[in-house]
Write a protein that holds these residues in place. Structure first.
Motif, PDB file in Angstrom:
ATOM      1  N   ASP A 257      53.733  34.690  46.484  1.00 14.04           N
ATOM      2  CA  ASP A 257      52.162  35.235  46.150  1.00 14.04           C
ATOM      3  C   ASP A 257      52.001  36.257  46.863  1.00 14.04           C
ATOM      4  OD1 ASP A 257      49.844  35.405  44.408  1.00 14.04           O
ATOM      5  OD2 ASP A 257      49.171  35.043  46.514  1.00 14.04           O
ATOM      6  N   ARG A 258      52.227  36.047  48.118  1.00 10.30           N
ATOM      7  CA  ARG A 258      52.064  37.424  49.105  1.00 10.30           C
ATOM      8  C   ARG A 258      52.943  38.539  48.804  1.00 10.30           C
ATOM      9  NH1 ARG A 258      51.395  33.378  53.289  1.00 10.30           N
ATOM     10  NH2 ARG A 258      53.497  33.873  53.900  1.00 10.30           N
ATOM     11  N   MET A 259      54.194  38.296  48.570  1.00 15.80           N
ATOM     12  CA  MET A 259      54.920  39.398  47.990  1.00 15.80           C
ATOM     13  C   MET A 259      54.690  40.230  46.797  1.00 15.80           C
ATOM     14  SD  MET A 259      58.909  38.103  48.984  1.00 15.80           S
ATOM     15  CE  MET A 259      59.665  39.705  48.189  1.00 15.80           C
ATOM     16  N   LYS A 293      41.858  39.058  41.258  1.00 13.56           N
ATOM     17  CA  LYS A 293      42.378  37.981  41.909  1.00 13.56           C
ATOM     18  C   LYS A 293      43.042  37.017  41.235  1.00 13.56           C
ATOM     19  CE  LYS A 293      38.038  37.000  44.529  1.00 13.56           C
ATOM     20  NZ  LYS A 293      36.715  36.163  44.508  1.00 13.56           N
ATOM     21  N   PRO A 294      44.223  36.250  41.782  1.00 17.19           N
ATOM     22  CA  PRO A 294      44.929  35.435  41.176  1.00 17.19           C
ATOM     23  C   PRO A 294      44.526  34.363  40.143  1.00 17.19           C
ATOM     24  CG  PRO A 294      45.004  34.673  43.314  1.00 17.19           C
ATOM     25  CD  PRO A 294      44.243  35.828  43.296  1.00 17.19           C
ATOM     26  N   VAL A 295      44.764  34.333  39.013  1.00 13.43           N
ATOM     27  CA  VAL A 295      44.522  33.350  38.124  1.00 13.43           C
ATOM     28  C   VAL A 295      45.181  32.214  38.212  1.00 13.43           C
ATOM     29  CG1 VAL A 295      44.409  33.050  35.576  1.00 13.43           C
ATOM     30  CG2 VAL A 295      44.116  35.279  36.281  1.00 13.43           C
ATOM     31  N   ALA A 315      49.099  40.041  37.173  1.00  7.41           N
ATOM     32  CA  ALA A 315      49.212  40.996  36.222  1.00  7.41           C
ATOM     33  C   ALA A 315      49.238  42.330  36.647  1.00  7.41           C
ATOM     34  CB  ALA A 315      48.662  40.459  34.829  1.00  7.41           C
ATOM     35  N   ALA A 316      49.841  43.320  36.019  1.00  9.64           N
ATOM     36  CA  ALA A 316      49.520  44.557  36.081  1.00  9.64           C
ATOM     37  C   ALA A 316      50.006  45.329  34.899  1.00  9.64           C
ATOM     38  CB  ALA A 316      50.200  45.166  37.407  1.00  9.64           C
ATOM     39  N   GLU A 317      49.743  46.471  34.744  1.00  9.65           N
ATOM     40  CA  GLU A 317      49.843  47.439  33.729  1.00  9.65           C
ATOM     41  C   GLU A 317      50.675  48.693  34.090  1.00  9.65           C
ATOM     42  OE1 GLU A 317      47.667  47.853  29.862  1.00  9.65           O
ATOM     43  OE2 GLU A 317      47.372  50.173  30.717  1.00  9.65           O
TER      44      GLU A 317
END
Length: 349
Positions: A257-259, A293-295, A315-317
């Protein structure tokens, strides 16, 4: 990572899904699949995410998995998808090349479900879990040294570094010393042997996770080069996604997650210059973050699937900026498997 719960939902007509993927609903919501869109499932597994995407008419999916058994198990879903699904044996770090080889120069979405699958955990002969006694293997693919090879070849310093960095185990030196001492008497070849050995030196209280959990995690990550694979896979996704394409990543422990977070943060801002150098054009942001924030799993999913408790979705676009070159996320510096092999042979001479 998937659960072992049978949904009974035929989905795309490929029969009941054997496993339900973690966070499937938010994965699909953030991916936002559209008719005629092309999506890469970089960790195909039992095909749970792929089924959900194919439920949108007209979508096409490129499935990738390094595990031959996962590819073999995809045949019925491939047939049911009637040309909308292709599954390839490979690594998701090569997803841009694999998609391109299938005629997709760019794609509309990439989904990655990191870690080990329930099918792998629940198969004793794969050696991923100490819940069963099996060979100490842990390889996701069939190639390269196994966990037993690492335990047999690594020095105590190398073992301590692997277990500390990848398992975040505070007692890593004690674990390493115990392994080296035990292998002088007999090879450590099974999951039960290693788990019992670690349990003798890592103290725990009732209710804590099993004392061997972190050591097993570390060896699995090391054997499969999972952090290196993730680093390269994020860059491959950046190259493969078209403007407006979505990247959705589900991770299961803090290292991953940190990466992912560091990568997305670095890619969502314009690269900084240096006050000691003349001002030059700086690379534009290549992603726009969709998850501040993470889901995480809700109460209903946790009740149905306790394995979802550590899952985090980011997630990202993709923006219109070109992919950046020569810039990789930071990962721990670890001993190499090749060096271990050479050193082990040298010590025996």
């Amino acid at each position: 990572m998937t659960t072992g719960h049978d949904s009974g939902n035929p989905d795309v007509g490929g029969g009941p899904a054997r496993h339900i993927p973690v966070l499937v609903r938010p994965v699909v919501e953030f991916l936002s699949p559209k008719p005629d869109g092309v999506y890469v499932d970089g960790t195909f597994g039992a095909g749970g995410y792929t089924r959900a995407v194919l439920a949108v008419p007209g979508t096409r999916v490129v499935g990738i998995d390094r595990d031959q058994s996962a590819v073999a198990g995809s045949f019925s879903l491939v047939d049911a998808a009637q040309g909308r699904l292709t599954v390839s044996e490979g690594r998701f770090s090569e997803l841009d090349e694999i998609a391109s080889s299938m005629g997709y120069a760019s794609v509309d979405g990439v989904m990655l479900d990191l870690g080990v699958s329930s099918m792998q955990l629940d198969t004793p002969e794969r050696g991923f879990s100490f819940r069963f006694d099996g060979p100490l293997d842990m390889r996701m693919g069939g190639d390269g040294p196994s966990a037993a090879d690492v335990v047999a070849r690594a020095t105590d310093a190398e073992l301590a570094r692997i277990v500390f960095l990848l398992g975040e185990e505070r007692h890593s030196r004690a674990v390493a010393r115990a392994i080296v001492a035990a292998r002088r008497e007999a090879p450590i070849t099974t999951t039960r042997m290693l788990a019992d050995l670690v349990a003798k030196v890592v103290h725990h209280r009732p209710g804590d996770i099993h004392p061997a959990t972190r050591t097993f995690q570390a060896l699995r990550l090391f054997v499969n080069d999972e952090l290196g694979e993730l680093s390269r896979g994020l860059l491959a996704a950046e190259r493969a996604l078209k403007p407006g394409g979505r990247l959705v990543v589900v991770s299961f422990h803090s290292l991953e997650d940190r990466m992912v977070k560091a990568f997305l943060v670095s890619r969502s801002t314009q690269a900084a210059g240096s006050r000691h150098r003349p001002e030059v054009a700086r690379p534009a942001a290549t992603f726009s973050i969709l998850t501040k924030k993470p889901v995480v799993a809700d109460h209903a999913e946790l009740a149905d699937n306790p394995r979802a408790r550590s899952a985090k979705l980011r997630a990202a676009e993709r923006t219109e900026a070109p992919a950046r070159a020569g810039d990789t996320p930071i990962e721990p510096v670890l001993p190499s498997l090749d060096d271990m092999t050479r050193d082990s042979l040298a010590r025996r001479r």
